[in-house]
Design a protein around this motif. Structure first.
Motif, PDB file in Angstrom:
ATOM      1  N   PHE A 149     113.763  18.698  53.463  1.00  0.00           N
ATOM      2  CA  PHE A 149     112.759  17.738  53.917  1.00  0.00           C
ATOM      3  C   PHE A 149     112.707  17.704  55.430  1.00  0.00           C
ATOM      4  CE2 PHE A 149     111.058  13.357  54.482  1.00  0.00           C
ATOM      5  CZ  PHE A 149     109.843  13.593  53.877  1.00  0.00           C
ATOM      6  N   GLY A 150     111.530  17.979  55.972  1.00  0.00           N
ATOM      7  CA  GLY A 150     111.353  18.074  57.416  1.00  0.00           C
ATOM      8  C   GLY A 150     111.568  16.783  58.171  1.00  0.00           C
ATOM      9  N   GLY A 151     111.392  15.653  57.529  1.00  0.00           N
ATOM     10  CA  GLY A 151     111.608  14.363  58.186  1.00  0.00           C
ATOM     11  C   GLY A 151     113.063  13.945  58.195  1.00  0.00           C
ATOM     12  N   GLY A 152     113.912  14.740  57.556  1.00  0.00           N
ATOM     13  CA  GLY A 152     115.339  14.422  57.472  1.00  0.00           C
ATOM     14  C   GLY A 152     115.668  13.723  56.162  1.00  0.00           C
ATOM     15  N   ILE A 153     116.892  13.852  55.756  1.00  0.00           N
ATOM     16  CA  ILE A 153     117.325  13.319  54.466  1.00  0.00           C
ATOM     17  C   ILE A 153     117.212  11.799  54.402  1.00  0.00           C
ATOM     18  CG2 ILE A 153     119.800  13.150  55.001  1.00  0.00           C
ATOM     19  CD1 ILE A 153     118.244  14.370  51.711  1.00  0.00           C
ATOM     20  N   LYS A 154     117.482  11.110  55.500  1.00  0.00           N
ATOM     21  CA  LYS A 154     117.366   9.645  55.485  1.00  0.00           C
ATOM     22  C   LYS A 154     115.932   9.204  55.199  1.00  0.00           C
ATOM     23  CE  LYS A 154     121.286   8.678  58.467  1.00  0.00           C
ATOM     24  NZ  LYS A 154     121.751   8.169  59.744  1.00  0.00           N
ATOM     25  N   ALA A 155     114.963   9.904  55.776  1.00  0.00           N
ATOM     26  CA  ALA A 155     113.559   9.575  55.529  1.00  0.00           C
ATOM     27  C   ALA A 155     113.188   9.872  54.081  1.00  0.00           C
ATOM     28  CB  ALA A 155     112.649  10.339  56.484  1.00  0.00           C
ATOM     29  N   LYS A 156     113.674  10.997  53.534  1.00  0.00           N
ATOM     30  CA  LYS A 156     113.374  11.339  52.141  1.00  0.00           C
ATOM     31  C   LYS A 156     113.931  10.276  51.203  1.00  0.00           C
ATOM     32  CE  LYS A 156     113.411  15.132  48.848  1.00  0.00           C
ATOM     33  NZ  LYS A 156     113.330  16.588  48.787  1.00  0.00           N
ATOM     34  N   VAL A 157     115.169   9.877  51.425  1.00  0.00           N
ATOM     35  CA  VAL A 157     115.792   8.840  50.594  1.00  0.00           C
ATOM     36  C   VAL A 157     115.000   7.534  50.725  1.00  0.00           C
ATOM     37  CG1 VAL A 157     117.853   7.386  50.344  1.00  0.00           C
ATOM     38  CG2 VAL A 157     118.086   9.871  50.562  1.00  0.00           C
ATOM     39  N   ALA A 158     114.634   7.173  51.942  1.00  0.00           N
ATOM     40  CA  ALA A 158     113.882   5.924  52.161  1.00  0.00           C
ATOM     41  C   ALA A 158     112.536   5.949  51.439  1.00  0.00           C
ATOM     42  CB  ALA A 158     113.677   5.680  53.658  1.00  0.00           C
ATOM     43  N   LEU A 159     111.843   7.085  51.484  1.00  0.00           N
ATOM     44  CA  LEU A 159     110.551   7.189  50.816  1.00  0.00           C
ATOM     45  C   LEU A 159     110.704   7.111  49.294  1.00  0.00           C
ATOM     46  CD1 LEU A 159     108.948   9.970  53.028  1.00  0.00           C
ATOM     47  CD2 LEU A 159     108.257   7.565  52.930  1.00  0.00           C
ATOM     48  N   LEU A 160     111.705   7.791  48.756  1.00  0.00           N
ATOM     49  CA  LEU A 160     111.927   7.746  47.308  1.00  0.00           C
ATOM     50  C   LEU A 160     112.325   6.341  46.861  1.00  0.00           C
ATOM     51  CD1 LEU A 160     113.720  11.170  46.735  1.00  0.00           C
ATOM     52  CD2 LEU A 160     111.355  10.574  46.189  1.00  0.00           C
ATOM     53  N   GLU A 161     113.202   5.699  47.612  1.00  0.00           N
ATOM     54  CA  GLU A 161     113.579   4.315  47.278  1.00  0.00           C
ATOM     55  C   GLU A 161     112.368   3.396  47.373  1.00  0.00           C
ATOM     56  OE1 GLU A 161     118.305   4.040  48.430  1.00  0.00           O
ATOM     57  OE2 GLU A 161     116.844   3.602  49.999  1.00  0.00           O
ATOM     58  N   HIS A 162     111.557   3.592  48.388  1.00  0.00           N
ATOM     59  CA  HIS A 162     110.336   2.792  48.556  1.00  0.00           C
ATOM     60  C   HIS A 162     109.431   2.901  47.328  1.00  0.00           C
ATOM     61  CE1 HIS A 162     106.712   1.122  50.327  1.00  0.00           C
ATOM     62  NE2 HIS A 162     106.081   2.237  50.023  1.00  0.00           N
ATOM     63  N   GLU A 163     109.377   4.100  46.738  1.00  0.00           N
ATOM     64  CA  GLU A 163     108.540   4.323  45.563  1.00  0.00           C
ATOM     65  C   GLU A 163     109.220   3.868  44.270  1.00  0.00           C
ATOM     66  OE1 GLU A 163     106.849   8.249  45.288  1.00  0.00           O
ATOM     67  OE2 GLU A 163     106.242   8.239  47.385  1.00  0.00           O
ATOM     68  N   GLY A 164     110.454   3.390  44.374  1.00  0.00           N
ATOM     69  CA  GLY A 164     111.158   2.905  43.190  1.00  0.00           C
ATOM     70  C   GLY A 164     111.851   3.985  42.388  1.00  0.00           C
ATOM     71  N   VAL A 165     112.064   5.142  42.978  1.00  0.00           N
ATOM     72  CA  VAL A 165     112.761   6.224  42.289  1.00  0.00           C
ATOM     73  C   VAL A 165     114.239   5.857  42.182  1.00  0.00           C
ATOM     74  CG1 VAL A 165     113.488   8.647  42.454  1.00  0.00           C
ATOM     75  CG2 VAL A 165     111.145   8.005  43.060  1.00  0.00           C
ATOM     76  N   ALA A 166     114.777   5.952  40.976  1.00  0.00           N
ATOM     77  CA  ALA A 166     116.209   5.731  40.777  1.00  0.00           C
ATOM     78  C   ALA A 166     116.937   6.957  41.308  1.00  0.00           C
ATOM     79  CB  ALA A 166     116.516   5.521  39.302  1.00  0.00           C
ATOM     80  N   LEU A 167     117.787   6.756  42.282  1.00  0.00           N
ATOM     81  CA  LEU A 167     118.477   7.886  42.898  1.00  0.00           C
ATOM     82  C   LEU A 167     119.711   8.319  42.102  1.00  0.00           C
ATOM     83  CD1 LEU A 167     118.126   6.970  46.674  1.00  0.00           C
ATOM     84  CD2 LEU A 167     116.686   8.452  45.272  1.00  0.00           C
ATOM     85  N   THR A 168     119.968   7.648  40.987  1.00  0.00           N
ATOM     86  CA  THR A 168     121.072   8.027  40.111  1.00  0.00           C
ATOM     87  C   THR A 168     120.857   9.462  39.658  1.00  0.00           C
ATOM     88  OG1 THR A 168     121.133   5.757  39.332  1.00  0.00           O
ATOM     89  CG2 THR A 168     122.343   7.377  38.032  1.00  0.00           C
ATOM     90  N   GLY A 169     121.878  10.281  39.816  1.00  0.00           N
ATOM     91  CA  GLY A 169     121.771  11.679  39.421  1.00  0.00           C
ATOM     92  C   GLY A 169     121.271  12.583  40.523  1.00  0.00           C
TER      93      GLY A 169
END
Length: 179
Positions: A149-169
């Motif tokens: 991810f070009g924006g960096g892993i922290k941004a990717k995690v933040a965007l996925l969490e923002h969308e309600g993606v369960a990061l489990t797994g």
């Protein structure tokens, strides 16, 4: 060439770009590994151009928790025919869901009528010039790794969490290009 900026509170500021003032060709992070990928030197700043007002409105709705349709924007990313096919496939990933590079490869294979490798898809996903709107952040490795991810892993995690993606797994890499 013209540009504008957008400053969400969730992630780093973004640069929006347009070649003609009517279609969006870039939505780039100002930090992360792709920060210097697209140069806007010599471009005219044009915050009131309709294309940027529409893009900022879309981003406002996205960051307010809505799932705006990216195909409602006039998008014109520059890339090869193959990259264009991959970016078109990315537009079909539903808000709040993740898919693998293999899933995207199968989708592109179906669209083009020829076999496509996940590795080739990874290169095209990484070249996506319209981040967030063309949702490359929703693509993960087959093993659940949050890669590339070009924006960096922290941004990717933040965007996925923002969308309600369960990061489990899903796993955060400790080294590599996603950081």
């Amino acid at each position: 060439m013209m540009y504008s900026t957008y400053e969400p509170t969730l992630i780093a500021p973004l640069v929006l770009g347009s070649e003609d003032g009517t279609s969006l060709c870039a939505c780039q992070f100002t930090s992360g590994r792709d920060a210097a990928k697209f140069c806007w030197d010599g471009a005219e700043r044009s915050d009131q151009a309709p294309v940027f007002c529409q893009a900022r409105s879309w981003l406002d709705r996205y960051f307010a928790g809505e799932a705006p349709d990216p195909t409602r924007l006039c998008l014109a990313p520059r890339g090869t025919t193959f990259q264009q096919a991959v970016w078109e496939a990315l537009l079909t990933i539903p808000y709040g869901q993740t898919v693998t590079y293999g899933w995207v490869a199968r989708r592109v294979s179906d669209m083009r009528g020829s076999r496509t490798s996940p590795r080739a898809v990874g290169g095209a996903v990484g070249a996506n010039p319209i981040g967030i709107i063309v949702p490359c952040h929703r693509v993960v490795g087959a093993d659940g790794s949050l890669t590339g991810f070009g924006g960096g892993i922290k941004a990717k995690v933040a965007l996925l969490e923002h969308e309600g993606v369960a990061l489990t797994g899903l796993t955060v890499p400790t080294r590599g290009t996603a950081l």
